[in-house]
Design a protein around this motif. Structure first.
Motif, short mmCIF file in Angstrom:
data_model
loop_
_atom_site.label_atom_id
_atom_site.label_comp_id
_atom_site.label_asym_id
_atom_site.label_seq_id
_atom_site.Cartn_x
_atom_site.Cartn_y
_atom_site.Cartn_z
N PRO A 32 0.81 -1.22 0.00
CA PRO A 32 0.00 0.00 0.00
C PRO A 32 0.85 1.28 0.00
CG PRO A 32 -0.02 -1.01 2.17
CD PRO A 32 0.71 -1.95 1.26
N VAL A 33 2.09 1.17 0.41
CA VAL A 33 2.99 2.32 0.44
C VAL A 33 3.95 2.20 -0.74
CG1 VAL A 33 4.74 3.54 1.80
CG2 VAL A 33 2.82 2.43 2.95
N ARG A 34 4.21 3.31 -1.39
CA ARG A 34 5.07 3.31 -2.57
C ARG A 34 6.42 2.67 -2.25
NH1 ARG A 34 8.23 8.00 -5.36
NH2 ARG A 34 8.57 7.05 -7.38
N GLY A 35 6.85 1.73 -3.11
CA GLY A 35 8.15 1.10 -2.97
C GLY A 35 8.16 -0.11 -2.06
N THR A 36 7.01 -0.52 -1.56
CA THR A 36 6.97 -1.69 -0.69
C THR A 36 6.33 -2.87 -1.40
OG1 THR A 36 4.82 -1.12 0.26
CG2 THR A 36 6.78 -0.27 1.38
N MET A 37 6.64 -4.07 -0.91
CA MET A 37 6.04 -5.29 -1.46
C MET A 37 5.51 -6.12 -0.30
SD MET A 37 8.72 -6.43 -4.38
CE MET A 37 7.55 -7.23 -5.44
N VAL A 38 4.40 -6.78 -0.53
CA VAL A 38 3.82 -7.68 0.46
C VAL A 38 4.12 -9.09 -0.02
CG1 VAL A 38 1.69 -8.45 1.57
CG2 VAL A 38 2.00 -6.03 1.00
#
Length: 65
Positions: A32-38
């Protein structure tokens, strides 16, 4: 039947290639935050399962006498 889109060339654009690879393999989703991956929950199960099923010897090698 439509062809699946090819991955971006690794030599041309490494970050885009990495994102394409992770997405196509369904290992993670964009966060949900730019540059992050789940990270999806199942990628870690493969090494654990392989460790349980592997005897530690290559196939065809007899146990030590």
């Amino acid at each position: 039947m439509a062809k699946a889109p090819a991955l971006t060339s690794r030599a041309d654009d490494f970050p885009r290639w990495y994102q394409d690879l992770i997405t196509k393999a369904e290992l993670a989703d964009n966060g949900p935050v730019r540059g992050t991956m789940v990270i999806r929950p199942y990628p870690g199960t493969c090494p654990r399962t392989a460790g349980r099923n592997w005897s530690g010897r290559p196939p065809g090698v007899p146990p030590p006498a």
